[in-house]
Scaffold this motif. Structure first.
Motif, PDB file in Angstrom:
ATOM      1  N   HIS A 190       0.811  -1.218   0.000  1.00 48.38           N
ATOM      2  CA  HIS A 190       0.000   0.000   0.000  1.00 48.38           C
ATOM      3  C   HIS A 190       0.842   1.266   0.000  1.00 48.38           C
ATOM      4  O   HIS A 190       0.386   2.317  -0.414  1.00 48.38           O
ATOM      5  CB  HIS A 190      -0.942  -0.002   1.207  1.00 48.38           C
ATOM      6  CG  HIS A 190      -0.220   0.129   2.510  1.00 48.38           C
ATOM      7  ND1 HIS A 190       0.427  -0.949   3.083  1.00 48.38           N
ATOM      8  CD2 HIS A 190      -0.010   1.186   3.317  1.00 48.38           C
ATOM      9  CE1 HIS A 190       0.991  -0.549   4.212  1.00 48.38           C
ATOM     10  NE2 HIS A 190       0.746   0.732   4.379  1.00 48.38           N
ATOM     11  N   ASN A 191       2.089   1.178   0.447  1.00 51.72           N
ATOM     12  CA  ASN A 191       2.935   2.371   0.552  1.00 51.72           C
ATOM     13  C   ASN A 191       3.224   3.020  -0.795  1.00 51.72           C
ATOM     14  O   ASN A 191       3.183   4.231  -0.912  1.00 51.72           O
ATOM     15  CB  ASN A 191       4.260   2.039   1.244  1.00 51.72           C
ATOM     16  CG  ASN A 191       4.064   1.725   2.704  1.00 51.72           C
ATOM     17  OD1 ASN A 191       3.096   2.153   3.312  1.00 51.72           O
ATOM     18  ND2 ASN A 191       4.971   0.956   3.266  1.00 51.72           N
ATOM     19  N   ILE A 192       3.552   2.224  -1.794  1.00 52.59           N
ATOM     20  CA  ILE A 192       3.926   2.797  -3.085  1.00 52.59           C
ATOM     21  C   ILE A 192       3.226   2.084  -4.233  1.00 52.59           C
ATOM     22  O   ILE A 192       2.509   2.687  -5.019  1.00 52.59           O
ATOM     23  CB  ILE A 192       5.451   2.735  -3.311  1.00 52.59           C
ATOM     24  CG1 ILE A 192       6.167   3.607  -2.286  1.00 52.59           C
ATOM     25  CG2 ILE A 192       5.819   3.194  -4.711  1.00 52.59           C
ATOM     26  CD1 ILE A 192       7.674   3.511  -2.321  1.00 52.59           C
ATOM     27  N   ASN A 193       3.442   0.788  -4.346  1.00 51.55           N
ATOM     28  CA  ASN A 193       3.008   0.060  -5.535  1.00 51.55           C
ATOM     29  C   ASN A 193       1.511   0.118  -5.796  1.00 51.55           C
ATOM     30  O   ASN A 193       1.088   0.375  -6.923  1.00 51.55           O
ATOM     31  CB  ASN A 193       3.473  -1.397  -5.457  1.00 51.55           C
ATOM     32  CG  ASN A 193       4.980  -1.499  -5.512  1.00 51.55           C
ATOM     33  OD1 ASN A 193       5.632  -0.720  -6.190  1.00 51.55           O
ATOM     34  ND2 ASN A 193       5.538  -2.439  -4.786  1.00 51.55           N
ATOM     35  N   LEU A 194       0.693  -0.125  -4.798  1.00 53.04           N
ATOM     36  CA  LEU A 194      -0.749  -0.104  -5.025  1.00 53.04           C
ATOM     37  C   LEU A 194      -1.262   1.311  -5.255  1.00 53.04           C
ATOM     38  O   LEU A 194      -2.185   1.522  -6.034  1.00 53.04           O
ATOM     39  CB  LEU A 194      -1.491  -0.766  -3.875  1.00 53.04           C
ATOM     40  CG  LEU A 194      -1.268  -2.274  -3.764  1.00 53.04           C
ATOM     41  CD1 LEU A 194      -1.992  -2.846  -2.559  1.00 53.04           C
ATOM     42  CD2 LEU A 194      -1.684  -2.990  -5.034  1.00 53.04           C
ATOM     43  N   GLN A 195      -0.639   2.286  -4.616  1.00 54.12           N
ATOM     44  CA  GLN A 195      -1.010   3.678  -4.876  1.00 54.12           C
ATOM     45  C   GLN A 195      -0.694   4.040  -6.318  1.00 54.12           C
ATOM     46  O   GLN A 195      -1.484   4.705  -6.995  1.00 54.12           O
ATOM     47  CB  GLN A 195      -0.249   4.620  -3.943  1.00 54.12           C
ATOM     48  CG  GLN A 195      -0.707   4.577  -2.522  1.00 54.12           C
ATOM     49  CD  GLN A 195       0.065   5.563  -1.665  1.00 54.12           C
ATOM     50  OE1 GLN A 195       0.447   6.636  -2.122  1.00 54.12           O
ATOM     51  NE2 GLN A 195       0.312   5.197  -0.419  1.00 54.12           N
ATOM     52  N   ARG A 196       0.461   3.601  -6.798  1.00 52.73           N
ATOM     53  CA  ARG A 196       0.868   3.890  -8.174  1.00 52.73           C
ATOM     54  C   ARG A 196      -0.118   3.252  -9.168  1.00 52.73           C
ATOM     55  O   ARG A 196      -0.546   3.892 -10.115  1.00 52.73           O
ATOM     56  CB  ARG A 196       2.280   3.365  -8.420  1.00 52.73           C
ATOM     57  CG  ARG A 196       2.808   3.702  -9.797  1.00 52.73           C
ATOM     58  CD  ARG A 196       4.209   3.157 -10.015  1.00 52.73           C
ATOM     59  NE  ARG A 196       5.138   3.762  -9.086  1.00 52.73           N
ATOM     60  CZ  ARG A 196       6.130   3.099  -8.469  1.00 52.73           C
ATOM     61  NH1 ARG A 196       6.316   1.831  -8.701  1.00 52.73           N
ATOM     62  NH2 ARG A 196       6.925   3.713  -7.638  1.00 52.73           N
ATOM     63  N   VAL A 197      -0.466   2.000  -8.934  1.00 50.29           N
ATOM     64  CA  VAL A 197      -1.414   1.320  -9.825  1.00 50.29           C
ATOM     65  C   VAL A 197      -2.750   2.042  -9.805  1.00 50.29           C
ATOM     66  O   VAL A 197      -3.339   2.316 -10.855  1.00 50.29           O
ATOM     67  CB  VAL A 197      -1.597  -0.166  -9.418  1.00 50.29           C
ATOM     68  CG1 VAL A 197      -2.779  -0.791 -10.129  1.00 50.29           C
ATOM     69  CG2 VAL A 197      -0.333  -0.948  -9.699  1.00 50.29           C
ATOM     70  N   ASP A 198      -3.240   2.377  -8.619  1.00 52.81           N
ATOM     71  CA  ASP A 198      -4.531   3.043  -8.497  1.00 52.81           C
ATOM     72  C   ASP A 198      -4.522   4.390  -9.211  1.00 52.81           C
ATOM     73  O   ASP A 198      -5.430   4.702  -9.980  1.00 52.81           O
ATOM     74  CB  ASP A 198      -4.898   3.218  -7.028  1.00 52.81           C
ATOM     75  CG  ASP A 198      -6.316   3.723  -6.853  1.00 52.81           C
ATOM     76  OD1 ASP A 198      -7.239   3.131  -7.439  1.00 52.81           O
ATOM     77  OD2 ASP A 198      -6.499   4.729  -6.136  1.00 52.81           O
ATOM     78  N   ARG A 199      -3.504   5.178  -8.984  1.00 53.25           N
ATOM     79  CA  ARG A 199      -3.446   6.512  -9.603  1.00 53.25           C
ATOM     80  C   ARG A 199      -3.311   6.433 -11.123  1.00 53.25           C
ATOM     81  O   ARG A 199      -3.946   7.201 -11.847  1.00 53.25           O
ATOM     82  CB  ARG A 199      -2.289   7.301  -9.016  1.00 53.25           C
ATOM     83  CG  ARG A 199      -2.554   7.705  -7.585  1.00 53.25           C
ATOM     84  CD  ARG A 199      -1.404   8.448  -6.982  1.00 53.25           C
ATOM     85  NE  ARG A 199      -1.680   8.735  -5.587  1.00 53.25           N
ATOM     86  CZ  ARG A 199      -0.768   8.918  -4.674  1.00 53.25           C
ATOM     87  NH1 ARG A 199       0.503   8.884  -5.011  1.00 53.25           N
ATOM     88  NH2 ARG A 199      -1.107   9.156  -3.436  1.00 53.25           N
ATOM     89  N   MET A 200      -2.486   5.542 -11.601  1.00 58.32           N
ATOM     90  CA  MET A 200      -2.274   5.437 -13.046  1.00 58.32           C
ATOM     91  C   MET A 200      -3.512   4.891 -13.760  1.00 58.32           C
ATOM     92  O   MET A 200      -3.873   5.375 -14.823  1.00 58.32           O
ATOM     93  CB  MET A 200      -1.059   4.567 -13.360  1.00 58.32           C
ATOM     94  CG  MET A 200       0.259   5.207 -12.957  1.00 58.32           C
ATOM     95  SD  MET A 200       0.519   6.833 -13.697  1.00 58.32           S
ATOM     96  CE  MET A 200       0.677   6.407 -15.406  1.00 58.32           C
ATOM     97  N   THR A 201      -4.152   3.895 -13.175  1.00 57.46           N
ATOM     98  CA  THR A 201      -5.340   3.358 -13.842  1.00 57.46           C
ATOM     99  C   THR A 201      -6.489   4.359 -13.770  1.00 57.46           C
ATOM    100  O   THR A 201      -7.166   4.589 -14.770  1.00 57.46           O
ATOM    101  CB  THR A 201      -5.762   2.000 -13.234  1.00 57.46           C
ATOM    102  OG1 THR A 201      -5.958   2.145 -11.824  1.00 57.46           O
ATOM    103  CG2 THR A 201      -4.725   0.924 -13.512  1.00 57.46           C
TER     104      THR A 201
END
Length: 173
Positions: A25-36
């Motif tokens: 949740h710190n970086i990777n999932l936030q990045r996926v959520d924001r980009m999608t």
């Protein structure tokens, strides 16, 4: 993905996989959520369903990364075996790639960085900022852009491409 291949014994790999899941949740999932979401796409992560995570944590590590006959590693072996009869062989047994590598964006970004900062300029720039440990033309380009964009860029600069730390060695601008 090559990062996990370096773990030998089951316990350290299990501990690192658990740590990785807990920090997604710190970086990777936030990045996926924001980009999608930026492109009106609803991203799905079915393997992060809590019951799926619980099941995955019960599987012994030696079944997750299996050594093949040639001494190489086969990641997610047990998952591949589970879908072997449902998907084409070339999909089930293809090598894994990080999202940025599989999409080709890493090559595109590296090429774009060279428009902003030529390779020779990147080598000079990396030398001028040796304490930062810049390892590629792309990192040099980001470092330069961020240095120019922020009055006090240190907090941002400390994280330039650090997610790749385990994949890259020395500076190759």
């Amino acid at each position: 993905y090559t990062y996990y291949k370096d773990f030998g014994a089951d316990m350290p790999l299990d501990e690192e996989l658990h740590r990785s899941i807990c920090s997604l949740h710190n970086i990777n999932l936030q990045r996926v959520d924001r980009m999608t979401m930026a492109h009106s796409i609803e991203g799905r992560v079915p393997f992060l369903d809590l019951k799926m995570i619980e099941l995955g944590q019960q599987i012994p590590s030696h079944l997750k990364i299996l050594k093949d006959r040639k001494g190489g590693s086969v990641e997610k072996w047990v998952l591949r075996k589970a879908f072997e009869d449902l998907l084409p062989k070339e999909i089930v047994w293809r090598g894994k790639e990080q999202f940025d590598e599989g999409s080709g964006s890493a090559d595109i970004l590296d090429g774009m960085g060279s428009f902003y900062l030529l390779r020779r300029e990147a080598q000079v720039y990396a030398g001028m900022h040796a304490s930062q440990g810049l390892r590629s033309s792309e990192e040099c380009a980001y470092h330069k852009l961020l240095s120019e964009a922020f009055a006090e860029p240190d907090a941002v600069l400390d994280n330039v491409a650090r997610w790749q730390e385990d994949r890259l060695g020395s500076v190759q601008p």
